[in-house]
Every structure is written in structure tokens, then in C-alpha cells.
Design a protein around this motif. Sequence first.
Motif, PDB file in Angstrom:
ATOM      1  N   ARG A 128       6.479   8.916  10.752  1.00  0.00           N
ATOM      2  CA  ARG A 128       7.232   8.722   9.509  1.00  0.00           C
ATOM      3  C   ARG A 128       6.473   9.276   8.303  1.00  0.00           C
ATOM      4  O   ARG A 128       7.055   9.895   7.410  1.00  0.00           O
ATOM      5  N   ASP A 129       5.171   9.037   8.269  1.00  0.00           N
ATOM      6  CA  ASP A 129       4.382   9.536   7.139  1.00  0.00           C
ATOM      7  C   ASP A 129       4.269  11.052   7.188  1.00  0.00           C
ATOM      8  O   ASP A 129       4.272  11.707   6.138  1.00  0.00           O
ATOM      9  N   ALA A 130       4.177  11.618   8.392  1.00  0.00           N
ATOM     10  CA  ALA A 130       4.140  13.079   8.516  1.00  0.00           C
ATOM     11  C   ALA A 130       5.427  13.699   7.986  1.00  0.00           C
ATOM     12  O   ALA A 130       5.393  14.722   7.284  1.00  0.00           O
ATOM     13  N   LEU A 131       6.572  13.100   8.295  1.00  0.00           N
ATOM     14  CA  LEU A 131       7.846  13.617   7.794  1.00  0.00           C
ATOM     15  C   LEU A 131       7.920  13.521   6.270  1.00  0.00           C
ATOM     16  O   LEU A 131       8.415  14.439   5.609  1.00  0.00           O
ATOM     17  N   GLU A 132       7.408  12.432   5.713  1.00  0.00           N
ATOM     18  CA  GLU A 132       7.427  12.268   4.256  1.00  0.00           C
ATOM     19  C   GLU A 132       6.552  13.332   3.589  1.00  0.00           C
ATOM     20  O   GLU A 132       6.930  13.911   2.565  1.00  0.00           O
ATOM     21  N   ILE A 133       5.384  13.595   4.166  1.00  0.00           N
ATOM     22  CA  ILE A 133       4.496  14.620   3.612  1.00  0.00           C
ATOM     23  C   ILE A 133       5.133  15.999   3.747  1.00  0.00           C
ATOM     24  O   ILE A 133       5.060  16.827   2.833  1.00  0.00           O
ATOM     25  N   GLY A 134       5.766  16.244   4.891  1.00  0.00           N
ATOM     26  CA  GLY A 134       6.440  17.521   5.079  1.00  0.00           C
ATOM     27  C   GLY A 134       7.513  17.760   4.037  1.00  0.00           C
ATOM     28  O   GLY A 134       7.611  18.859   3.462  1.00  0.00           O
ATOM     29  N   ARG A 135       8.307  16.746   3.762  1.00  0.00           N
ATOM     30  CA  ARG A 135       9.364  16.900   2.745  1.00  0.00           C
ATOM     31  C   ARG A 135       8.766  17.191   1.369  1.00  0.00           C
ATOM     32  O   ARG A 135       9.319  17.974   0.587  1.00  0.00           O
ATOM     33  N   ALA A 136       7.609  16.580   1.070  1.00  0.00           N
ATOM     34  CA  ALA A 136       6.952  16.820  -0.212  1.00  0.00           C
ATOM     35  C   ALA A 136       6.455  18.257  -0.308  1.00  0.00           C
ATOM     36  O   ALA A 136       6.536  18.889  -1.371  1.00  0.00           O
ATOM     37  N   ILE A 137       5.933  18.787   0.791  1.00  0.00           N
ATOM     38  CA  ILE A 137       5.464  20.171   0.799  1.00  0.00           C
ATOM     39  C   ILE A 137       6.619  21.132   0.565  1.00  0.00           C
ATOM     40  O   ILE A 137       6.521  22.076  -0.237  1.00  0.00           O
ATOM     41  N   ARG A 138       7.750  20.907   1.236  1.00  0.00           N
ATOM     42  CA  ARG A 138       8.895  21.794   1.053  1.00  0.00           C
ATOM     43  C   ARG A 138       9.450  21.675  -0.372  1.00  0.00           C
ATOM     44  O   ARG A 138       9.814  22.679  -0.994  1.00  0.00           O
ATOM     45  N   GLN A 139       9.533  20.457  -0.891  1.00  0.00           N
ATOM     46  CA  GLN A 139      10.053  20.267  -2.236  1.00  0.00           C
ATOM     47  C   GLN A 139       9.163  20.956  -3.270  1.00  0.00           C
ATOM     48  O   GLN A 139       9.661  21.480  -4.281  1.00  0.00           O
TER      49      GLN A 139
END
Length: 244
Positions: A128-139
Motif C-alpha cells: 500500500r505504501d509503495a503504491l502511494e509513493i508511486g502515485r506521488a512520483i507520477r503526480q
Amino acid sequence: MISDQEKLRPVRRMLTGVLAFQLVLAAFLFLSDIGRDFSLPTTGPRAPGFEQPTRPGDQTRRYDPTMPAGPGVETGPMPDRLILDPVDGSVALLTGRIEAGDGERIATQIAASPAPTIAIHSPGGSVRDALEIGRAIRQAGKATIIRDAEVCLSACPYIFAAGTTRTAAEDARIGVHQHYYGENTLLPAFLAVQDIQRGQGEVMRHLDQMGVDPMLLTHGLSTPPQSIYILTREELESYDLVTE
């Protein structure tokens, strides 16, 4: 005539059964809480050590979240939590294990970082935390890279997949395996199947949104948590996990 004592016997047997089940369940919970990496004993051959080189068809290696880097490369112990540090004006290094709560903290740091590229070196951890970080990188519109002899394993590829461009060195190791979605590492297989399926759906949707073929997950689903499947360069390209 049936006595009151005889009438109570079925009830007592039922209560005894419920108590026994609760004791067994409590034992499982206790054992799984001893450590995140607790697993039931298994039979059969163990995968070769992570330090062993891989080749097509021989890509499964033992997984240890404290492992350093690739074969013959020693980079020191892996940080227990994710750390984002600037390397230079153009690159910031994200390194360490992904623990619960890292997502929000690292996402805030990524949004504030002036570096256009995030280098990643992590053995994985919380999905879950990896997905949240991934979304932040793309944003934030940042690119991702994995440098020579460094690793991106378990949940880490979901962070790497978020880069607007994604580059991995020839000696980098990117690997996947089965993972869990809650705090407990033992029970979800038979008590939280719905949560696991929901989590797999979230990962597939994330990969698709990032432009990565969700079929990448087929290798992870067939690799037990104590092992890791190292993707070949051809697989990285065919699933569009690397763009350059």
C-alpha cells in the motif's frame, strides 16, 4: 426422560470446539506477530542464494529484505525505513525497506524535491505504501532509475513503474514475488482472501495506469514470499517496465 445434564452435553461440546478453534487461532496470531518474516516450514529444494547470478529459466533466488545489492557488490546494510536523499541537483536516492507509514512521509518529500529523477534501491515491503509513493512520483512528473548492481524487489517495482521514464542499468536487479496486504503475514491466505484479491486488483490497476503490462504479476503470483523472481532484460522491456 433426558436429564438436564444430558441436554447440556451437546452445548458443552460445541463450546469446547469453539474454544479450541480460538486457541489455535490465537497461536497462529502469536506466531505471526513474533516476526514479519515468520512462515510455515516447507519441504522441497530451496532457491539458490540471492548472490548467485541468474539466466533465463533460472531466475528464482532466495529473498532476504536485509540483502545489499547484486552478485559480488557490497553496499552496506539496507536502511530499516525509506530514506530520500539528494545525490546531486538532478537525482534523489530513495533507499531502504518500505514500512507502513512510509507512503505519506515519502510522498510529501517527493513533492518537495527539486530533483527530476528518483533513483531507487529497495528490497520492498508494504504494498500500500509503495503504491502511494508511486502515485506521488507520477503526480510530480519525475523519472525513475535503478543504478548499477542495485535492487528493486517485492513491492519496489510498483514505485519504479510510476516514473514518467524508467531506466534500469544492465546489472540492476528487479524482482517480484507473492506479497500480503495487511499487518499479518500468515493468516490472510485463509482468513482474508477478499482483501488479497482486492489488493491484487489495486496493483493491476496501478500498473495499467502507469503504462506497464499487468501481466508482470504472473511471475510474482507463482513465486513464494521467501523467494524472488528476477526479471530478465527481455521481460522488463516486454512488460514496458523500462522505457529506455
